[in-house]
Design an enzyme around this catalytic site. Structure first.
Site, PDB file in Angstrom:
ATOM      1  N   SER A  81       0.691  -1.160  -0.056  1.00 57.34           N
ATOM      2  CA  SER A  81       0.123  -0.086  -0.118  1.00 57.34           C
ATOM      3  C   SER A  81       0.750   1.342  -0.145  1.00 57.34           C
ATOM      4  O   SER A  81       0.435   2.263   0.068  1.00 57.34           O
ATOM      5  CB  SER A  81      -0.835  -0.078   1.155  1.00 57.34           C
TER       6      SER A  81
ATOM      7  N   HIS B 107      -2.517  -3.014  -5.936  1.00 52.13           N
ATOM      8  CA  HIS B 107      -2.986  -2.495  -4.454  1.00 52.13           C
ATOM      9  C   HIS B 107      -4.633  -2.759  -4.462  1.00 52.13           C
ATOM     10  O   HIS B 107      -5.159  -1.883  -4.914  1.00 52.13           O
ATOM     11  CB  HIS B 107      -2.509  -1.165  -4.105  1.00 52.13           C
TER      12      HIS B 107
ATOM     13  N   GLU C 197      -5.436  -0.221  -7.141  1.00 53.68           N
ATOM     14  CA  GLU C 197      -4.375   0.649  -7.741  1.00 53.68           C
ATOM     15  C   GLU C 197      -3.290  -0.158  -8.482  1.00 53.68           C
ATOM     16  O   GLU C 197      -2.938  -1.095  -8.060  1.00 53.68           O
ATOM     17  CB  GLU C 197      -3.445   1.616  -6.651  1.00 53.68           C
TER      18      GLU C 197
ATOM     19  N   ASN D  60      -3.297   6.254  -0.688  1.00 54.42           N
ATOM     20  CA  ASN D  60      -2.759   6.524   0.822  1.00 54.42           C
ATOM     21  C   ASN D  60      -2.015   7.739   0.908  1.00 54.42           C
ATOM     22  O   ASN D  60      -1.597   8.287   1.794  1.00 54.42           O
ATOM     23  CB  ASN D  60      -1.941   5.164   1.179  1.00 54.42           C
TER      24      ASN D  60
END
Length: 289
Positions: free
Chosen positions: A117, A138, A150, A188
């Site tokens: 992540s 991800h 992702e 993130n």
């Protein structure tokens, strides 16, 4: 891609395995030993029983899904995989060891992907047998529910690898966001500073847990407050990610909130331990401060 290998039978790995199997693909699921891999499959079965109870899946469909998940004791069977997905804990040294070991069985046209992540893909690719066939993939938790993946190519990732992995993600019924290989990627990079700042606000006694979460739910129209979300993600995972951002960029805006560090040191990691910013031991969560 029809044969998928997932390394890591925790919450993320089992969620990936369930989603892949649900879309008709065969999954090899591994962990540090066969017992943990089998426990991962058992966790999928438990989740399916709940879905059956809600009328979300029929018994025969659940049985067919489980039949597509095979726990394995080591990496050798993964020589048959079209893609090997690492879904271990967010510690770079652990991931790198997995890439080096699993890379020994990676077939000549298969892809190796990391569910990281936040950790840079280009750097981890050096521990794979072929950086051109290494990529970030991800998933978001809970994987069977969340509609986003992702895709993060590293500097050496080939266009063919990116195209194949994007097609694989879309075949799972997910929407794809493509990110450059920058710390934290897209989601993130935005989310963790917000969570970290919420912990600073709590630690400085600007507001209490419930008011911080209520303010973001109602004032920002978020479905969860940042502290509630941190408990859901896991406070140790949040700290790992914010530390990656801080160490990689050396930007002080990513320094971890001291209270976040303290909660992790106490073992108060959120929902998975029964206590984080909220205590989950009763019928309803109760703030711990």
């Amino acid at each position: 891609m029809r044969n998928i290998a997932v390394i890591g039978a925790g919450q993320m790995g089992t969620g990936i395995a369930q989603t892949v199997a649900q879309h008709g693909m065969n999954v090899m699921l591994s962990d540090v030993d066969l017992a943990r891999a089998e426990a991962g499959k058992a966790a999928v079965e438990k989740a399916l029983v709940k879905l059956m109870g809600r009328g979300k899946i029929e018994a025969d469909a659940a049985e067919a899904l489980l039949a597509k998940i095979t726990p394995v004791a080591d990496y050798a069977p993964m020589a048959e995989a079209d893609i090997i997905i690492e879904a271990a804990t967010e510690r770079e040294e652990i991931k790198n060891a997995i890439f080096e070991s699993a890379g020994k069985v990676l077939s000549a046209d298969a892809v190796m992907a990391s569910n990281t992540s936040s950790i840079p893909i280009t750097r981890m690719a050096n521990h794979s047998p072929d950086p051109e066939r290494f990529i970030g993939l991800h998933f978001f938790n809970p994987v069977p529910v969340m509609g986003l993946i992702e895709v993060i190519p590293g500097l050496a990732t080939s266009a063919n690898t990116t195209e194949r992995v994007t097609a694989f993600a879309e075949a799972l019924g997910k929407q794809v966001v493509t990110s450059q290989d920058e710390p934290g990627f897209v989601v993130n990079r935005i989310l963790l500073p917000m969570i970290n700042e919420a912990v600073f606000v709590l630690g400085q006694s600007t507001a209490g847990i419930e008011d911080i979460d209520k303010g973001c739910r109602l004032g920002l129209n978020h479905p969860m407050g940042p502290l509630q979300l941190a408990d859901f993600v896991g406070l140790d995972t949040c700290l790992d990610i914010i530390n990656v951002l801080y160490r990689t960029t050396r930007d002080t805006k990513y320094r971890p909130a001291p209270l976040l560090v303290k909660y992790v040191e106490a073992g108060w990691l959120g929902r998975k331990t029964g206590r984080g910013f909220y205590d989950y031991s009763g019928e309803a969560p109760v703030p711990t401060r």
